[in-house]
Motif scaffolding. Structure first.
Motif, PDB file in Angstrom:
ATOM      1  N   PRO A 156      52.119  48.403  39.521  1.00  0.00           N
ATOM      2  CA  PRO A 156      51.981  47.782  40.833  1.00  0.00           C
ATOM      3  C   PRO A 156      53.160  46.915  41.258  1.00  0.00           C
ATOM      4  O   PRO A 156      53.477  46.813  42.429  1.00  0.00           O
ATOM      5  CB  PRO A 156      50.708  46.948  40.711  1.00  0.00           C
ATOM      6  N   THR A 157      53.837  46.270  40.316  1.00  0.00           N
ATOM      7  CA  THR A 157      54.944  45.378  40.695  1.00  0.00           C
ATOM      8  C   THR A 157      56.160  45.643  39.810  1.00  0.00           C
ATOM      9  O   THR A 157      56.033  46.220  38.726  1.00  0.00           O
ATOM     10  CB  THR A 157      54.556  43.895  40.485  1.00  0.00           C
ATOM     11  N   PRO A 158      57.353  45.196  40.249  1.00  0.00           N
ATOM     12  CA  PRO A 158      58.546  45.320  39.402  1.00  0.00           C
ATOM     13  C   PRO A 158      58.357  44.620  38.052  1.00  0.00           C
ATOM     14  O   PRO A 158      58.850  45.085  37.027  1.00  0.00           O
ATOM     15  CB  PRO A 158      59.645  44.624  40.211  1.00  0.00           C
ATOM     16  N   GLU A 159      57.611  43.502  38.051  1.00  0.00           N
ATOM     17  CA  GLU A 159      57.355  42.783  36.798  1.00  0.00           C
ATOM     18  C   GLU A 159      56.520  43.631  35.843  1.00  0.00           C
ATOM     19  O   GLU A 159      56.789  43.676  34.644  1.00  0.00           O
ATOM     20  CB  GLU A 159      56.637  41.454  37.067  1.00  0.00           C
ATOM     21  N   ASP A 160      55.479  44.288  36.391  1.00  0.00           N
ATOM     22  CA  ASP A 160      54.640  45.158  35.555  1.00  0.00           C
ATOM     23  C   ASP A 160      55.481  46.264  34.938  1.00  0.00           C
ATOM     24  O   ASP A 160      55.360  46.573  33.752  1.00  0.00           O
ATOM     25  CB  ASP A 160      53.517  45.787  36.392  1.00  0.00           C
ATOM     26  N   ALA A 161      56.332  46.873  35.770  1.00  0.00           N
ATOM     27  CA  ALA A 161      57.184  47.970  35.288  1.00  0.00           C
ATOM     28  C   ALA A 161      58.131  47.464  34.200  1.00  0.00           C
ATOM     29  O   ALA A 161      58.315  48.119  33.171  1.00  0.00           O
ATOM     30  CB  ALA A 161      57.979  48.559  36.454  1.00  0.00           C
ATOM     31  N   ALA A 162      58.723  46.282  34.426  1.00  0.00           N
ATOM     32  CA  ALA A 162      59.660  45.713  33.459  1.00  0.00           C
ATOM     33  C   ALA A 162      58.952  45.402  32.141  1.00  0.00           C
ATOM     34  O   ALA A 162      59.447  45.734  31.064  1.00  0.00           O
ATOM     35  CB  ALA A 162      60.301  44.444  34.025  1.00  0.00           C
ATOM     36  N   TYR A 163      57.777  44.806  32.227  1.00  0.00           N
ATOM     37  CA  TYR A 163      57.031  44.443  31.011  1.00  0.00           C
ATOM     38  C   TYR A 163      56.686  45.698  30.203  1.00  0.00           C
ATOM     39  O   TYR A 163      56.894  45.752  28.989  1.00  0.00           O
ATOM     40  CB  TYR A 163      55.767  43.657  31.370  1.00  0.00           C
ATOM     41  N   ASP A 164      56.186  46.719  30.891  1.00  0.00           N
ATOM     42  CA  ASP A 164      55.840  47.972  30.204  1.00  0.00           C
ATOM     43  C   ASP A 164      57.064  48.608  29.561  1.00  0.00           C
ATOM     44  O   ASP A 164      56.985  49.139  28.453  1.00  0.00           O
ATOM     45  CB  ASP A 164      55.188  48.962  31.193  1.00  0.00           C
ATOM     46  N   ALA A 165      58.191  48.550  30.259  1.00  0.00           N
ATOM     47  CA  ALA A 165      59.433  49.130  29.721  1.00  0.00           C
ATOM     48  C   ALA A 165      59.875  48.381  28.463  1.00  0.00           C
ATOM     49  O   ALA A 165      60.325  48.986  27.485  1.00  0.00           O
ATOM     50  CB  ALA A 165      60.537  49.084  30.775  1.00  0.00           C
ATOM     51  N   LEU A 166      59.741  47.053  28.475  1.00  0.00           N
ATOM     52  CA  LEU A 166      60.130  46.242  27.313  1.00  0.00           C
ATOM     53  C   LEU A 166      59.229  46.532  26.114  1.00  0.00           C
ATOM     54  O   LEU A 166      59.699  46.621  24.981  1.00  0.00           O
ATOM     55  CB  LEU A 166      60.098  44.747  27.665  1.00  0.00           C
ATOM     56  N   VAL A 167      57.942  46.691  26.360  1.00  0.00           N
ATOM     57  CA  VAL A 167      57.007  47.007  25.272  1.00  0.00           C
ATOM     58  C   VAL A 167      57.339  48.385  24.689  1.00  0.00           C
ATOM     59  O   VAL A 167      57.458  48.552  23.472  1.00  0.00           O
ATOM     60  CB  VAL A 167      55.540  46.968  25.760  1.00  0.00           C
ATOM     61  N   LEU A 168      57.520  49.355  25.565  1.00  0.00           N
ATOM     62  CA  LEU A 168      57.822  50.722  25.120  1.00  0.00           C
ATOM     63  C   LEU A 168      59.149  50.772  24.359  1.00  0.00           C
ATOM     64  O   LEU A 168      59.243  51.364  23.285  1.00  0.00           O
ATOM     65  CB  LEU A 168      57.875  51.666  26.323  1.00  0.00           C
ATOM     66  N   GLY A 169      60.176  50.123  24.921  1.00  0.00           N
ATOM     67  CA  GLY A 169      61.500  50.118  24.292  1.00  0.00           C
ATOM     68  C   GLY A 169      61.468  49.459  22.922  1.00  0.00           C
ATOM     69  O   GLY A 169      62.091  49.935  21.963  1.00  0.00           O
ATOM     70  N   THR A 170      60.732  48.355  22.817  1.00  0.00           N
ATOM     71  CA  THR A 170      60.618  47.637  21.545  1.00  0.00           C
ATOM     72  C   THR A 170      59.915  48.506  20.501  1.00  0.00           C
ATOM     73  O   THR A 170      60.379  48.653  19.370  1.00  0.00           O
ATOM     74  CB  THR A 170      59.861  46.303  21.747  1.00  0.00           C
ATOM     75  N   ARG A 171      58.798  49.108  20.896  1.00  0.00           N
ATOM     76  CA  ARG A 171      58.027  49.960  19.969  1.00  0.00           C
ATOM     77  C   ARG A 171      58.890  51.126  19.479  1.00  0.00           C
ATOM     78  O   ARG A 171      58.967  51.400  18.278  1.00  0.00           O
ATOM     79  CB  ARG A 171      56.788  50.496  20.686  1.00  0.00           C
ATOM     80  N   ASP A 172      59.555  51.803  20.404  1.00  0.00           N
ATOM     81  CA  ASP A 172      60.388  52.952  20.049  1.00  0.00           C
ATOM     82  C   ASP A 172      61.511  52.571  19.100  1.00  0.00           C
ATOM     83  O   ASP A 172      61.772  53.246  18.115  1.00  0.00           O
ATOM     84  CB  ASP A 172      61.017  53.551  21.322  1.00  0.00           C
ATOM     85  N   TYR A 173      62.193  51.467  19.436  1.00  0.00           N
ATOM     86  CA  TYR A 173      63.352  51.051  18.651  1.00  0.00           C
ATOM     87  C   TYR A 173      62.934  50.698  17.224  1.00  0.00           C
ATOM     88  O   TYR A 173      63.566  51.122  16.255  1.00  0.00           O
ATOM     89  CB  TYR A 173      64.034  49.855  19.319  1.00  0.00           C
TER      90      TYR A 173
END
Length: 291
Positions: A10-27
């Motif tokens: 819904p918001t740029p913040e939501d997108a950013a938070y999800d991206a950070l979680v995904l990136g952290t998990r993957d890395y």
């Protein structure tokens, strides 16, 4: 396709938070690690990184480490412990006071006649890096660094100190956005019927490195709203000093000082842990400047 169907963020913040979680998990997974360590200072940056880490790999795989030093305020440790308790992660305390005094004593003969300065401040930061890397080696956990984009831009980070680690989770998140993402993390936990992890005092106290008595970030930097506006104009929009000053309605002198700090600290960024990119211009691969 038969992939998951998900509502768009819904918001740029939501997108950013999800991206950070995904990136952290993957890395973490792709580097062959299962668990992570986060130095918890009681501040907003480490609180956000710990929350992201828990969402990425689960609370049982995250350990928070409080490392109070000679100038740490009482609330730093309390807030760090409170955060760890709310997140349900393991929390260890390693005091660096004795190590700090031992190093000062060791260096005394060489430092005689010199006044204390950032050298002594950085010693504390490097002792914390030493502790985290020792725990990393012993327990096979990846250290997540907690510096934000605003700090890394102007060099408010210590080489081999708070820059020690395997992944810089929020190195592309400006300080003003760190606050927005932290409030978002709290509201997401509340939406799941859980206690919001980040204590209110962490969200409201003035940012400080706590490396000397009564230190505040604003002692040597403008307010983060002003700083982040300058940084965005310079780093992401490639604007000149006069353009930025006119745009933001601030003095060229201040803008020039910040721009000089950005340029002079490229040597540190070249040695930083790799970070996750969420803006149009992240440091590192997105913005390689010759030194």
């Amino acid at each position: 396709g038969t992939g998951d169907h998900r509502a768009t963020d819904p918001t740029p913040e939501d997108a950013a938070y999800d991206a950070l979680v995904l990136g952290t998990r993957d890395y973490i997974r792709k580097c062959g690690f299962r668990s992570v360590l986060v130095g918890l200072s009681g501040g907003i940056d480490s609180a956000l990184v710990a929350s992201i880490a828990v969402d990425a790999v689960g609370k049982e795989n995250v350990t928070g480490v409080g490392m109070p030093g000679p100038y740490s305020s009482e609330h730093s440790l309390t807030d760090a412990r409170d955060l760890a308790h709310r997140l349900g992660i393991r929390f260890e305390v390693v005091r660096i006071q004795d190590g700090y005094e031992a190093m000062l004593h060791t260096l005394d003969p060489l430092f005689a006649g010199y006044n204390p300065d950032t050298t002594e401040e950085n010693l504390q930061s490097r002792l914390r890096g030493l502790v985290l890397m020792a725990l990393s080696n012993k327990f096979g956990s990846l250290v997540l660094t907690t510096g934000n984009k605003s700090e890394i831009a102007v060099g408010y980070c210590t080489l081999y100190g708070d820059m020690c680690g395997g992944l810089a989770v929020i190195s592309d998140v400006p300080k003003t956005m760190v606050y927005r993402l932290s409030r978002l993390a709290n509201s997401r936990y509340e939406a799941r019927g859980l206690t919001p992890p980040i204590p209110e005092s962490t969200l409201t106290k003035p940012p400080s490195a706590e490396l000397r008595p009564d230190q505040k970030d604003t002692d040597s930097l403008p307010e983060y709203e002003v700083l982040d506006a300058i940084l965005e104009d310079y780093i992401e929009r490639y604007q000149s000093v006069p353009e930025i000053a006119a745009n933001e309605g601030i003095s060229e002198l201040l803008v020039r000082d910040i721009v000089r700090k950005v340029d002079r600290n490229e040597y540190k960024r070249q040695q930083a842990a790799p970070g996750l990119r969420i803006t149009s211009k992240a440091f590192g691969l997105g913005r390689r400047f010759p030194i």
